[in-house]
Enzyme design. Sequence first.
Site, short mmCIF file in Angstrom:
data_model
loop_
_atom_site.label_atom_id
_atom_site.label_comp_id
_atom_site.label_asym_id
_atom_site.label_seq_id
_atom_site.Cartn_x
_atom_site.Cartn_y
_atom_site.Cartn_z
N ASN A 1 -10.66 -2.50 -6.28
CA ASN A 1 -9.87 -1.34 -7.23
C ASN A 1 -10.47 -1.59 -8.55
OD1 ASN A 1 -6.75 -2.64 -5.67
ND2 ASN A 1 -8.20 -0.91 -5.06
N ASP B 1 0.95 -1.24 0.08
CA ASP B 1 0.01 -0.10 -0.08
C ASP B 1 0.80 1.31 -0.02
OD1 ASP B 1 -2.30 1.57 0.15
OD2 ASP B 1 -2.29 1.60 2.24
#
Length: 261
Positions: free
Chosen positions: A88, A39
Amino acid sequence: MKKPQVPLARGILYGLYQRRLRRGLTRDNVPRHVAMIIDGNRRWARQLGLDSVSHGHRAGAAKMREFLEWCDDLGISTVTLYLLSADNLTNRASEELSDLFEIIAELAEDLSHYRDWRVQQVGAKACLPDPLVASLEAAEARTSAQRGLHVNLAVGYGGRTEITDAMRSIVAMHLHDGGTLEDLAATLTPELIGQHLYTTGQPDPDLVIRTSGEQRLSDFMLWQSAHSEFYFVEALGPDLRQVDFLRALRDFAKRQRRYGG
């Protein structure tokens, strides 16, 4: 004249510190399976003022190749990398997704030619573009007989979707074999569900690491991480250092793992 010596001195100290951390790790106290939530790639690119977040995703992918080397060298047998979530696919801009698809395909190709690693995609393929699916399947086929580090690429992955798919698979198989709903209710166990997950046959992750300081699972390996240890690193994905990883392993080795307590 002394200024150039500062980075060198810092590098020497980090090297000594890394070796000290490594000396405290053995095959008996390192996790068998490490799951990594990479991340912070976009924030990394923005902080550097780069013109596209794709530079961050490429840097993050390069770091993941390095991270896998660290794991392999320490004798860890399985690593799962969370590269692209099912969420996503619906909440990222199309241009960013196109770049991500290309970057992930390149990473899968690269890893499938490196060492004796076995590459496997975990996640749903239905929402992925055909070229990416082809690249992932080619990497799997190319490495299916290899017995080195098992690398799971979580692409198009969602934990809740995985559990749903597992239940659908169980019901379909049960009905195909002529079973009744009453029989299914009697035979349904956590072990049976585990056999129908994307990671069937693999150990559950002992340690889940997330970079960038965020402390949440984001729909990642919800079933498999029921008894996992968690470790959160402040560094953004591309900035992850080996010393950060070794600290995570040192912390893991010191924990007294409890199951249900």
